[in-house]
Design a protein around this motif. Structure first.
Motif, mmCIF file in Angstrom:
data_model
loop_
_atom_site.group_PDB
_atom_site.id
_atom_site.type_symbol
_atom_site.label_atom_id
_atom_site.label_comp_id
_atom_site.label_asym_id
_atom_site.label_seq_id
_atom_site.Cartn_x
_atom_site.Cartn_y
_atom_site.Cartn_z
ATOM 1 N N PRO A 58 -9.993 4.006 -7.231
ATOM 2 C CA PRO A 58 -10.196 2.837 -8.080
ATOM 3 C C PRO A 58 -11.353 2.941 -9.071
ATOM 4 C CG PRO A 58 -11.130 2.435 -5.923
ATOM 5 C CD PRO A 58 -10.451 3.772 -5.840
ATOM 6 N N ASN A 80 -8.893 -0.693 -13.469
ATOM 7 C CA ASN A 80 -8.561 -1.254 -12.163
ATOM 8 C C ASN A 80 -8.974 -2.715 -12.033
ATOM 9 O OD1 ASN A 80 -7.615 -0.803 -9.370
ATOM 10 N ND2 ASN A 80 -9.751 -1.184 -8.819
ATOM 11 N N LEU A 96 7.525 1.750 -1.044
ATOM 12 C CA LEU A 96 6.435 0.812 -0.801
ATOM 13 C C LEU A 96 6.707 0.012 0.467
ATOM 14 C CD1 LEU A 96 6.045 -0.586 -4.444
ATOM 15 C CD2 LEU A 96 4.687 1.227 -3.370
ATOM 16 N N ASP A 97 5.637 -0.466 1.093
ATOM 17 C CA ASP A 97 5.801 -1.335 2.261
ATOM 18 C C ASP A 97 6.465 -2.646 1.872
ATOM 19 O OD1 ASP A 97 4.626 0.559 3.910
ATOM 20 O OD2 ASP A 97 2.606 -0.290 3.696
ATOM 21 N N ASN A 98 6.132 -3.154 0.701
ATOM 22 C CA ASN A 98 6.743 -4.378 0.184
ATOM 23 C C ASN A 98 8.072 -4.005 -0.468
ATOM 24 O OD1 ASN A 98 7.545 -6.572 -1.469
ATOM 25 N ND2 ASN A 98 5.430 -7.279 -1.673
ATOM 26 N N THR A 119 -3.709 8.794 -2.931
ATOM 27 C CA THR A 119 -4.871 7.954 -2.637
ATOM 28 C C THR A 119 -5.570 7.446 -3.889
ATOM 29 O OG1 THR A 119 -5.209 9.279 -0.651
ATOM 30 C CG2 THR A 119 -7.004 7.819 -1.312
ATOM 31 N N THR A 143 -1.023 4.067 -7.567
ATOM 32 C CA THR A 143 -1.373 3.366 -6.329
ATOM 33 C C THR A 143 -2.229 2.143 -6.619
ATOM 34 O OG1 THR A 143 -1.285 5.472 -5.146
ATOM 35 C CG2 THR A 143 -2.424 3.658 -4.056
ATOM 36 N N ALA A 144 -3.146 2.265 -7.580
ATOM 37 C CA ALA A 144 -4.005 1.136 -7.942
ATOM 38 C C ALA A 144 -3.175 -0.035 -8.455
ATOM 39 C CB ALA A 144 -5.021 1.569 -8.994
ATOM 40 N N GLU A 193 0.141 -0.566 -7.853
ATOM 41 C CA GLU A 193 1.018 -1.050 -6.786
ATOM 42 C C GLU A 193 0.245 -1.878 -5.761
ATOM 43 O OE1 GLU A 193 4.007 2.806 -7.172
ATOM 44 O OE2 GLU A 193 2.400 2.782 -5.665
ATOM 45 N N ARG A 194 -0.997 -1.500 -5.478
ATOM 46 C CA ARG A 194 -1.805 -2.260 -4.517
ATOM 47 C C ARG A 194 -2.076 -3.675 -4.996
ATOM 48 N NH1 ARG A 194 -6.139 2.500 -2.869
ATOM 49 N NH2 ARG A 194 -4.918 3.363 -1.125
ATOM 50 N N GLN A 195 -2.021 -3.892 -6.293
ATOM 51 C CA GLN A 195 -2.227 -5.240 -6.835
ATOM 52 C C GLN A 195 -0.909 -6.006 -6.966
ATOM 53 O OE1 GLN A 195 -5.126 -5.730 -9.995
ATOM 54 N NE2 GLN A 195 -6.107 -3.789 -9.505
ATOM 55 N N GLY A 196 0.164 -5.444 -6.404
ATOM 56 C CA GLY A 196 1.430 -6.155 -6.326
ATOM 57 C C GLY A 196 2.249 -6.157 -7.592
#
Length: 335
Positions: free
Chosen positions: A117, A133, A164-166, A194, A199-200, A202-205
């Motif tokens: 990030p 980010n 993705l998990d979601n 990582t 990934t940054a 996707e982690r924010q949806g």
């Protein structure tokens, strides 16, 4: 959780203002040539009322030219009256790398796509990643990051999303990748996700689509057309561009890279002879490549065989290979 100070990056554009703005992301950078200098990353913001926000990026690596070219073109051709919402365009995420024509920044050897990030007190690349980010990703609903193979790789032209998990988020991403219109659509497993920009986001949806559009450190009329068409379709998909989809010649072939065993890495240094061509189908046990030693003649080459069946989706573009280089990537049909 660490409480971070504000970013030292500032924008010369107003993200909330309607209209078309061309400006810069300014990061102070003191160096021998300019004591009070700055890294100036060009940015365009086009806004027309309320709606979705798309963040479009290229030049994450400085030797990948389809995204850079097509987004520079878009900055001067996309009209405010044709959109509803906001489009943020950064054709050259790692601007120093683009200027140098290299994968990484010549300032700090920073690989933007391995710097997230980021950190406001880090290297110049990490400081820019931190701004992306903490400031830009939160502004967007959908993001498209255009890659190709750069100087060292050649890759089947594809748009991709990640597992993705979601699952609802994953399906939105895959639908965006399919509609991009590239010949292939990939479910992608990265070697190391990582610190990726992907990934940054996707982690924010957010909805995130990435691409690989051939490579070799150049572009062609065909790959630029793919990028132009894909950007158009992605903006239509997002609900921002008030136009119709540009239909591809055929539906994309769906492939996946499910795990790290699909990446073949060299355990030798020397001259690479690939024994199959990009797009060829292979079975487990098939000969993939030979590597010849440059130290002496009369020595048998090291041979590499497929650990799994699939299609050669990516190959090393350079024939000179070093220990640890990925020289082939196999993909499998989606089951």
């Amino acid at each position: 959780m660490e409480r971070l100070p504000p970013s030292s990056v500032s924008a010369t554009v107003d993200f909330d203002a309607d209209g078309t703005q061309h400006g810069f992301l300014k990061l102070p950078y003191s160096h021998d040539g300019s004591a009070w200098g700055a890294i100036m990353t060009p940015i365009t913001v086009i806004k027309n009322g309320e709606g979705q926000t798309a963040l479009l990026t290229g030049g994450n690596h400085g030797d990948e030219y389809e995204g850079i070219t097509s987004l520079l073109k878009l900055c001067s051709t996309l009209k405010q009256e044709n959109i509803q919402g906001r489009v943020i365009i950064i054709p050259m995420m790692n601007h120093p790398a683009v200027v140098a024509g290299s994968r990484v920044s010549p300032i700090d050897n920073g690989n933007m796509n391995r710097s997230f990030p980021g950190h406001p007190y880090g290297t110049m690349t990490e400081r820019m990643a931190d701004y992306y980010n903490r400031v830009l990703i939160p502004l967007c609903d959908v993001a498209l990051d255009i890659h190709s193979g750069g100087k060292t790789l050649d890759i089947l032209p594809f748009a991709a999303a990640h597992r993705l998990d979601n699952k609802a988020q994953e399906m939105r991403c895959i639908e965006g990748a399919r509609l991009f219109g590239a010949p292939y659509c990939f479910y992608l497993e990265e070697m190391d996700a990582t610190q990726l920009y992907d990934t940054a986001v996707e982690r924010q949806g957010k909805v995130f689509v990435t691409t690989e559009l051939h490579g070799g450190g150049t572009s062609s009329p065909a790959t630029i057309k793919m990028a132009d068409t894909g950007i158009h379709n992605f903006l239509v998909y997002s609900g921002i561009l008030k136009k119709n989809y540009i239909e591809p010649d055929s539906d994309p072939v769906e492939l996946e890279i499910p795990n790290a065993s699909c990446y073949l890495q060299s355990e030798h240094s020397g001259i690479l002879e690939l024994c199959i061509a990009l797009g060829d189908e292979v079975q487990k046990g098939d000969l993939i490549a030979r590597i010849y030693s440059t130290e002496r003649t009369g020595q048998a080459p090291a041979e590499y065989f497929a650990d799994t069946g699939g299609i050669l989706a990516a190959r090393r573009h350079l024939a000179k290979v070093e220990l640890g280089d990925t020289f082939a990537v196999l993909a499998r049909p989606v089951t």
